[in-house]
Motif scaffolding. Structure first.
Motif, PDB file in Angstrom:
ATOM      1  N   TYR A  98       0.859  -1.190   0.000  1.00 54.88           N
ATOM      2  CA  TYR A  98       0.000   0.000   0.000  1.00 54.88           C
ATOM      3  C   TYR A  98       0.886   1.227   0.000  1.00 54.88           C
ATOM      4  CZ  TYR A  98      -4.130  -2.736   1.329  1.00 54.88           C
ATOM      5  OH  TYR A  98      -5.173  -3.605   1.352  1.00 54.88           O
ATOM      6  N   ARG A 100       3.472   0.491   2.908  1.00 58.44           N
ATOM      7  CA  ARG A 100       3.254  -0.584   3.863  1.00 58.44           C
ATOM      8  C   ARG A 100       3.114  -1.874   3.091  1.00 58.44           C
ATOM      9  NH1 ARG A 100       2.142  -1.715   8.792  1.00 58.44           N
ATOM     10  NH2 ARG A 100       2.330   0.457   9.392  1.00 58.44           N
ATOM     11  N   ASN A 137      -4.416  -9.596  13.712  1.00 54.09           N
ATOM     12  CA  ASN A 137      -4.900  -8.341  13.119  1.00 54.09           C
ATOM     13  C   ASN A 137      -3.804  -7.719  12.265  1.00 54.09           C
ATOM     14  OD1 ASN A 137      -6.572  -7.572  16.190  1.00 54.09           O
ATOM     15  ND2 ASN A 137      -7.459  -8.378  14.325  1.00 54.09           N
ATOM     16  N   GLY A 138      -4.196  -7.290  11.092  1.00 53.09           N
ATOM     17  CA  GLY A 138      -3.247  -6.589  10.235  1.00 53.09           C
ATOM     18  C   GLY A 138      -2.256  -7.499   9.535  1.00 53.09           C
ATOM     19  N   SER A 139      -2.523  -8.810   9.526  1.00 54.75           N
ATOM     20  CA  SER A 139      -1.557  -9.718   8.903  1.00 54.75           C
ATOM     21  C   SER A 139      -1.770  -9.829   7.402  1.00 54.75           C
ATOM     22  CB  SER A 139      -1.664 -11.094   9.546  1.00 54.75           C
ATOM     23  OG  SER A 139      -2.996 -11.537   9.468  1.00 54.75           O
ATOM     24  N   GLY A 140      -2.911  -9.371   6.913  1.00 51.19           N
ATOM     25  CA  GLY A 140      -3.101  -9.371   5.460  1.00 51.19           C
ATOM     26  C   GLY A 140      -4.228 -10.255   4.951  1.00 51.19           C
ATOM     27  N   LYS A 141      -5.099 -10.714   5.836  1.00 49.43           N
ATOM     28  CA  LYS A 141      -6.187 -11.591   5.377  1.00 49.43           C
ATOM     29  C   LYS A 141      -7.143 -10.847   4.444  1.00 49.43           C
ATOM     30  CE  LYS A 141      -7.578 -12.317   9.584  1.00 49.43           C
ATOM     31  NZ  LYS A 141      -6.559 -11.499  10.272  1.00 49.43           N
ATOM     32  N   THR A 142      -7.642  -9.729   4.923  1.00 48.53           N
ATOM     33  CA  THR A 142      -8.595  -8.980   4.118  1.00 48.53           C
ATOM     34  C   THR A 142      -7.938  -8.503   2.827  1.00 48.53           C
ATOM     35  OG1 THR A 142      -9.748  -8.322   6.110  1.00 48.53           O
ATOM     36  CG2 THR A 142     -10.162  -7.019   4.149  1.00 48.53           C
ATOM     37  N   THR A 143      -6.683  -8.092   2.933  1.00 51.10           N
ATOM     38  CA  THR A 143      -5.962  -7.663   1.734  1.00 51.10           C
ATOM     39  C   THR A 143      -5.913  -8.800   0.717  1.00 51.10           C
ATOM     40  OG1 THR A 143      -4.637  -6.162   3.073  1.00 51.10           O
ATOM     41  CG2 THR A 143      -3.772  -6.754   0.908  1.00 51.10           C
ATOM     42  N   GLU A 177     -14.983  -8.339   5.058  1.00 52.67           N
ATOM     43  CA  GLU A 177     -14.945  -7.490   6.244  1.00 52.67           C
ATOM     44  C   GLU A 177     -16.222  -6.679   6.461  1.00 52.67           C
ATOM     45  OE1 GLU A 177     -11.487  -4.744   6.992  1.00 52.67           O
ATOM     46  OE2 GLU A 177     -10.851  -6.635   7.845  1.00 52.67           O
ATOM     47  N   GLU A 237     -14.538 -13.024   8.229  1.00 49.46           N
ATOM     48  CA  GLU A 237     -15.114 -12.827   9.562  1.00 49.46           C
ATOM     49  C   GLU A 237     -16.639 -12.806   9.568  1.00 49.46           C
ATOM     50  OE1 GLU A 237     -13.065 -10.006  11.945  1.00 49.46           O
ATOM     51  OE2 GLU A 237     -11.277 -10.116  10.703  1.00 49.46           O
ATOM     52  N   HIS A 272     -11.345 -15.112  13.806  1.00 52.88           N
ATOM     53  CA  HIS A 272     -10.442 -15.094  14.959  1.00 52.88           C
ATOM     54  C   HIS A 272     -10.931 -16.046  16.039  1.00 52.88           C
ATOM     55  CE1 HIS A 272      -8.075 -11.888  13.351  1.00 52.88           C
ATOM     56  NE2 HIS A 272      -9.126 -11.117  13.201  1.00 52.88           N
TER      57      HIS A 272
HETATM   58  N1  LIG Z   1      -6.163   0.974   2.341  1.00 52.14           N
HETATM   59  C1  LIG Z   1      -5.035   0.724   3.005  1.00 52.14           C
HETATM   60  N2  LIG Z   1      -4.016   1.610   2.950  1.00 52.14           N
HETATM   61  C2  LIG Z   1      -2.865   1.367   3.608  1.00 52.14           C
HETATM   62  N3  LIG Z   1      -2.627   0.290   4.338  1.00 52.14           N
HETATM   63  C3  LIG Z   1      -3.611  -0.630   4.442  1.00 52.14           C
HETATM   64  C4  LIG Z   1      -4.862  -0.461   3.777  1.00 52.14           C
HETATM   65  N4  LIG Z   1      -5.636  -1.532   4.045  1.00 52.14           N
HETATM   66  C5  LIG Z   1      -4.902  -2.328   4.852  1.00 52.14           C
HETATM   67  N5  LIG Z   1      -3.673  -1.795   5.093  1.00 52.14           N
HETATM   68  C6  LIG Z   1      -2.592  -2.386   5.902  1.00 52.14           C
HETATM   69  O1  LIG Z   1      -2.317  -3.669   5.403  1.00 52.14           O
HETATM   70  C7  LIG Z   1      -2.071  -4.567   6.468  1.00 52.14           C
HETATM   71  C8  LIG Z   1      -2.994  -5.760   6.338  1.00 52.14           C
HETATM   72  O2  LIG Z   1      -4.342  -5.352   6.556  1.00 52.14           O
HETATM   73  P1  LIG Z   1      -5.573  -6.331   6.446  1.00 52.14           P
HETATM   74  O3  LIG Z   1      -6.800  -5.528   6.482  1.00 52.14           O
HETATM   75  O4  LIG Z   1      -5.375  -7.211   5.263  1.00 52.14           O
HETATM   76  O5  LIG Z   1      -5.433  -7.180   7.775  1.00 52.14           O
HETATM   77  P2  LIG Z   1      -6.353  -8.368   8.315  1.00 52.14           P
HETATM   78  O6  LIG Z   1      -5.507  -9.575   8.315  1.00 52.14           O
HETATM   79  O7  LIG Z   1      -7.609  -8.437   7.567  1.00 52.14           O
HETATM   80  O8  LIG Z   1      -6.596  -7.896   9.809  1.00 52.14           O
HETATM   81  P3  LIG Z   1      -7.896  -8.087  10.746  1.00 52.14           P
HETATM   82  O9  LIG Z   1      -7.774  -9.399  11.395  1.00 52.14           O
HETATM   83  O10 LIG Z   1      -7.724  -6.996  11.745  1.00 52.14           O
HETATM   84  O11 LIG Z   1      -9.098  -7.932   9.905  1.00 52.14           O
HETATM   85  C9  LIG Z   1      -2.271  -3.778   7.746  1.00 52.14           C
HETATM   86  O12 LIG Z   1      -1.024  -3.415   8.243  1.00 52.14           O
HETATM   87  C10 LIG Z   1      -3.050  -2.574   7.312  1.00 52.14           C
HETATM   88  O13 LIG Z   1      -2.704  -1.472   8.101  1.00 52.14           O
END
Ligand SMILES: Nc1ncnc2c1ncn2[C@@H]1O[C@H](COP(=O)(O)OP(=O)(O)OP(=O)(O)O)[C@@H](O)[C@H]1O
Ligand SMILES: [Mg+2]
Lengths: 331, 330
Positions: free
Chosen positions: A14, A21, A43-49, A88, A161, A193
């Motif tokens: 990102y 990031r 949290n923030g490990s990249g699942k949603t990404t 999400e 989730e 989770h």
């Molecule tokens: N639009 C964005 N711009 C910048 N960074 C982002 C964006 N979306 C996510 N991130 C970063 O990417 C990383 C992964 O985020 P992601 O949402 O994939 O986590 P996650 O595994 O789904 O977490 P959670 O369990 O909290 O849902 C995080 O560090 C987040 O801060």
């Protein structure tokens, strides 16, 4: 068995005004047909990404992905009809009723309207379907989201989730629903989770930390690989705990000091513990192997177990400390 | 096609669209009622009364002027030329100025078409902006894109649905508007001189009004889509009006820029609707022959306005599509 979902070396960075990031750093994932697959990570490990990238909402910086054997995002329009997804806690336009929302989606996707009432029934919203979405509780919105994902009767169901905000009954219903869907041949990818839940319903899991895969495979395999060495050690006198922990660490063990016992792992033979402690005139009152659950494996693999007196920050994981990963474990 | 029907349904189902259109219809009704009440038909009695009033005023003015001239001569100061004083003439007291306003369809309906176009254009801008803006901010757009992962198709279909609905509404309201004012002209004015040529030019003007409405809708849609929020389109609109129009107008006036109206949007809209607008350079010296004052002018045509409109539209809608293709949806 054929892979319904394949991801190789997925990269996503990102970029924003605050800097870059790296959310995904060479992530791999494989989901076989007909499985319920758990997708776990802190949290923030990249699942949603990962899921957003897979569904064409964001553009990856590298790697390849395939759904139902077709490369995405190129072939996404063709496979979209067989993929139902929620990413999400999706939000819906608040002034429309659930039935309107779903029937608009059904129209847009060429799904028959009768299906709308079927899925509303399935997620338990039948009697509230005429109310405006704005007036729904968190769990009701979540149910609507699941309904929207089921609308197409997809071959691959991706749920980020889905249990978020569901009541205990709802969670159990969701669990049964997942199993029924999987038995009917649907492949389900589930990020959550609630690890007890995952352990109950998933056939296989992928665990992600800091944008990389740290474990993958059948739930039993993942558990077995990490079940070996964890032992609970209770001493005659609790005052010896700290000193004993030091002694065991010298042997190369990982020791966690709890308030009245030690959790020791990383030693091949439990006898090594008794021998080492006896040599220091500390006597063991209880020595029991701990049957691991997914939760402890998860905490160990991702390095996110709470440590007394520390407040772990979101990006602090095993990967962040260990530097580049040595590919995936498991398979 | 299914997506198109879904989007049309979504647009017409929205309470915002409905309430806004109801508001517009009420406003138009109020304008029509106002025109009806302030205009009157020139019946022979009205004309006779006005004529009588004009005569009376003329007589009074003559008497008064006479008295003033007498007073002037009585004082008889040197350098006071009393013969140069104003004496009223018949032309200065015409009967028509003493009549209540009357609605001449042929002369006045053009302004009403412009009024309709302006009001509908504003509504179209807001409806277009909120149609896509609310989808973006509520997350509905993301859901839709999960369903139909072709981003441009989705955006274009939404835009097409919006324009089709706006066209239907504008055509319907234009027809009603024309009918209402034909009635007003019949009851409170005159409907004379409506040749087929006159009708044709009214029809063409209404068509140009339709174009303005569609352009405004597409602009609102495009801006809200670029900013992914209704408020962005609104902000840009307010910003353009306040900063560019009012601010720029003042600055240009202070700098004594030639033809400063040329830089203001309403001029171009007037040029588009009325086929041309003539700007006069009031700062230039008079260059007319024989003491007449003819200042240089600049004519803006509806062709020029059309090119400008297309350019702005292409820029905004093009950018909206380009950003949708390029940017991540999170
Ligand atoms: N639009 C964005 N711009 C910048 N960074 C982002 C964006 N979306 C996510 N991130 C970063 O990417 C990383 C992964 O985020 P992601 O949402 O994939 O986590 P996650 O595994 O789904 O977490 P959670 O369990 O909290 O849902 C995080 O560090 C987040 O801060
Ligand atoms: Mg997430």
């Amino acid at each position: 068995m054929s892979a319904v979902l394949e991801i190789q070396g997925l990269q996503k960075t990102y970029r924003s005004r605050k800097g870059v990031r790296r959310a995904l750093d060479g992530f791999d994932m494989v989901v076989e047909a007909g499985q319920v697959h758990g997708f776990l990570g802190p949290n923030g490990s990249g699942k949603t990404t990962t899921l957003r990238t897979l569904l064409g909402l964001i553009r990856p910086n590298g790697g390849r992905m395939a759904i139902l054997g077709r490369e995405v995002p190129q072939s996404l329009p063709e496979v979209a009809g067989s993929v139902g997804a929620i990413v999400e806690s999706p939000q819906f336009f608040g002034n429309f009723s659930a039935r309107d929302t779903l029937s608009l989606l059904a129209d847009a996707g060429g799904v028959e309207r009768v299906r709308v009432d079927e899925v509303l029934e399935l997620v338990g919203l039948r009697d509230r379907a005429g109310d405006r979405v704005k007036t729904y509780s968190l769990g009701m919105k979540q149910r609507l989201a699941v309904a929207s994902a089921l609308l197409k009767n997809p071959r691959l169901l991706i749920l980020d989730e889905p249990a978020n905000g569901l009541d205990p009954g709802g969670i159990r219903e969701m669990r049964t629903l997942m199993r029924t869907l999987a038995e009917s041949g649907m492949t389900v990818v589930l990020s959550s989770h609630i690890l007890g839940e995952i352990q109950l319903i998933c056939d296989s899991v992928t665990i992600i930390a800091a944008g990389r895969r740290v474990a993958a495979g059948a739930v039993t395999d993942v558990l077995a690989q990490h079940a070996t060495s964890s032992v609970r050690v209770r001493l005659e006198s609790a005052s010896d705990l700290t000193a004993s922990a030091g002694a065991l660490r010298e042997l190369g063990a990982q020791v966690v000091v709890e308030h009245d016992h030690l959790m020791v792992s990383g030693l091949a033979q439990p006898s090594a513990i008794t021998r080492a402690l006896a040599a220091r005139e500390v006597y063991v009152a209880e020595l029991s192997p701990v049957s691991v659950d997914l939760e402890s494996v998860f905490l160990e693999l991702t390095g996110t177990a709470p440590v007394a007196g520390e407040h772990r920050q979101v990006d602090q994981t095993v990967m962040a400390q260990a530097g580049p990963a040595q590919g995936g474990w498991g398979q | 096609m299914s997506l198109y029907t879904a989007e049309t349904r979504r647009l017409t189902k929205r309470r915002f669209t409905r309430f806004f259109l109801i508001g517009v219809v009420l406003l138009l009704g109020a304008i029509a009622a106002g025109m009806f009440l302030t205009n009157h038909k020139n019946t022979p009695e009205v004309v006779a009364a006005a004529q009588a009033k004009a005569d009376r005023e003329f007589q009074q003015a003559v008497v008064q002027a006479e008295a003033e001239r007498k007073a002037c001569e009585a004082q008889a100061q040197p350098g006071n030329d009393c013969s140069q004083m104003w004496t009223p003439t018949r032309e200065e007291f015409q009967a028509q100025w003493y009549m209540p306003p009357t609605f001449n369809f042929r002369k006045n309906f053009g302004d009403m078409v412009t009024t309709l176009a302006a009001i509908l254009a504003m509504a179209a801008f807001v409806i277009g902006a909120s149609f896509v803006g609310a989808e973006w901010s509520s997350g509905g757009m993301m859901n839709l894109l999960l369903w139909r992962p072709q981003r441009l198709t989705v955006l274009n279909t939404k835009l097409a649905a919006l324009l089709a609905v706006l066209t239907a509404v504008t055509v319907l309201l234009s027809a009603v508007w024309t009918g209402v004012f034909a009635l007003v002209a019949n009851l409170r004015g005159t409907f004379g001189g409506m040749t087929s040529g006159a009708w044709q030019s009214i029809l063409l003007m209404e068509l140009r009004g339709l174009v303005i409405v569609l352009a405004a809708g597409a602009l609102g849609f495009g801006l809200a889509s670029i900013g992914r929020h209704t408020a962005v389109a609104m902000g840009v609109a307010i910003g353009v009006v306040v900063v560019l129009q009012a601010g720029l107008g003042t600055v240009l006036a202070m700098a004594q820029v030639k033809y400063l109206e040329m830089y203001l949007a309403p001029t171009w809209i007037a040029a588009w609707m009325n086929k041309s607008v003539e700007l006069v350079d009031y700062n230039a010296p008079c260059v007319g022959a024989g003491g007449t004052c003819e200042q240089p002018t600049l004519t803006l045509t509806w062709g020029m306005a059309g090119v400008g409109l297309v350019a702005v539209l292409a820029l905004v809608v093009g950018t909206a599509m380009w950003t949708l293709r390029k940017r991540d949806i999170t």
